[in-house]
Design a protein around this motif. Structure first.
Motif, PDB file in Angstrom:
ATOM      1  N   UNK A  69       0.501  -1.746  -0.385  1.00  0.00           N
ATOM      2  CA  UNK A  69      -0.455   0.292  -0.221  1.00  0.00           C
ATOM      3  C   UNK A  69       0.573   1.643  -0.280  1.00  0.00           C
ATOM      4  N   UNK A  70       0.733   2.254  -1.404  1.00  0.00           N
ATOM      5  CA  UNK A  70       1.625   3.266  -0.577  1.00  0.00           C
ATOM      6  C   UNK A  70       1.535   3.796  -0.533  1.00  0.00           C
ATOM      7  N   UNK A  71       2.315   4.569   0.290  1.00  0.00           N
ATOM      8  CA  UNK A  71       3.051   5.585   1.824  1.00  0.00           C
ATOM      9  C   UNK A  71       3.085   7.044   1.064  1.00  0.00           C
ATOM     10  N   UNK A  72       3.154   7.113  -0.227  1.00  0.00           N
ATOM     11  CA  UNK A  72       2.974   8.199  -0.912  1.00  0.00           C
ATOM     12  C   UNK A  72       1.552   8.375  -1.551  1.00  0.00           C
ATOM     13  N   UNK A  73       0.539   7.737  -1.585  1.00  0.00           N
ATOM     14  CA  UNK A  73      -0.857   7.739  -1.859  1.00  0.00           C
ATOM     15  C   UNK A  73      -1.185   9.214  -1.297  1.00  0.00           C
ATOM     16  N   UNK A  74      -0.886   9.393   0.132  1.00  0.00           N
ATOM     17  CA  UNK A  74      -1.777  10.154   0.677  1.00  0.00           C
ATOM     18  C   UNK A  74      -1.073  11.974   0.420  1.00  0.00           C
ATOM     19  N   UNK A  75      -0.272  11.939  -0.139  1.00  0.00           N
ATOM     20  CA  UNK A  75       1.007  13.441  -0.845  1.00  0.00           C
ATOM     21  C   UNK A  75       0.156  13.907  -2.131  1.00  0.00           C
ATOM     22  N   UNK A  76      -0.896  12.869  -2.882  1.00  0.00           N
ATOM     23  CA  UNK A  76      -2.269  13.555  -3.703  1.00  0.00           C
ATOM     24  C   UNK A  76      -1.026  14.068  -5.124  1.00  0.00           C
ATOM     25  N   UNK A  77      -1.393  14.570  -6.084  1.00  0.00           N
ATOM     26  CA  UNK A  77      -0.331  15.090  -6.797  1.00  0.00           C
ATOM     27  C   UNK A  77       1.352  15.207  -6.701  1.00  0.00           C
ATOM     28  N   UNK A  78       1.223  15.836  -5.528  1.00  0.00           N
ATOM     29  CA  UNK A  78       3.349  15.527  -5.191  1.00  0.00           C
ATOM     30  C   UNK A  78       3.830  14.099  -4.825  1.00  0.00           C
ATOM     31  N   UNK A  79       2.810  13.191  -5.236  1.00  0.00           N
ATOM     32  CA  UNK A  79       3.951  12.112  -5.028  1.00  0.00           C
ATOM     33  C   UNK A  79       5.159  11.281  -5.836  1.00  0.00           C
ATOM     34  N   UNK A  80       4.876  11.363  -7.038  1.00  0.00           N
ATOM     35  CA  UNK A  80       5.829  11.646  -7.542  1.00  0.00           C
ATOM     36  C   UNK A  80       5.565  10.969  -8.624  1.00  0.00           C
ATOM     37  N   UNK A  81       4.386   9.435  -8.895  1.00  0.00           N
ATOM     38  CA  UNK A  81       4.466   8.940  -9.412  1.00  0.00           C
ATOM     39  C   UNK A  81       3.993   9.125 -10.170  1.00  0.00           C
ATOM     40  N   UNK A  82       3.513   7.826 -11.528  1.00  0.00           N
ATOM     41  CA  UNK A  82       2.231   7.359 -12.286  1.00  0.00           C
ATOM     42  C   UNK A  82       0.848   7.474 -11.715  1.00  0.00           C
ATOM     43  N   UNK A  83      -0.186   8.292 -11.903  1.00  0.00           N
ATOM     44  CA  UNK A  83      -1.287   8.523 -11.934  1.00  0.00           C
ATOM     45  C   UNK A  83      -2.364   9.487 -12.816  1.00  0.00           C
ATOM     46  N   UNK A  84      -3.479   8.793 -12.487  1.00  0.00           N
ATOM     47  CA  UNK A  84      -4.486  10.045 -13.002  1.00  0.00           C
ATOM     48  C   UNK A  84      -5.168  10.214 -12.258  1.00  0.00           C
ATOM     49  N   UNK A  85      -7.026  11.258 -11.863  1.00  0.00           N
ATOM     50  CA  UNK A  85      -7.313  11.489 -11.310  1.00  0.00           C
ATOM     51  C   UNK A  85      -8.797  10.745 -12.442  1.00  0.00           C
TER      52      UNK A  85
END
Length: 87
Positions: free
Chosen positions: A33-49
């Motif tokens: 479970x990615x600890x960076x998820x809570x950082x929203x747009x600032x996580x640094x990962x490849x995501x989309x909304x």
């Protein structure tokens, strides 16, 4: 000194791998479970909304790449700030 603590591969998990990968032997399950998820747009990962406004990380391999352990650990101060008690 060994750095084995930075990598865990759980091939017997019924969800393994939880993201598509061409290198399952290098798939790091340590941050399942990615600890960076809570950082929203600032996580640094490849995501989309998605259309409901929720973060979709289904194409992100950032926490599953063994070389990203140090990056994730460097972001814990930001995560702690979000999780800290607000008075």
């Amino acid at each position: 000194m060994s750095e084995n603590y930075k990598f865990f591969n759980h091939k017997k998990c019924e969800y393994f791998p939880c993201h598509k990968t061409n290198k399952p032997e290098e798939f790091n399950c340590l941050f399942c479970y990615c600890p960076l998820y809570a950082l929203g747009e600032d996580c640094g990962g490849n995501f989309k909304y998605n259309e409901n406004g929720f973060k979709d990380c289904s194409k992100c391999l950032l926490p599953h790449n063994p070389r990203n352990f140090d990056y994730i650990m460097s972001r814990y101060k930001d995560i702690m700030k979000i999780a800290s008690k607000k008075d």
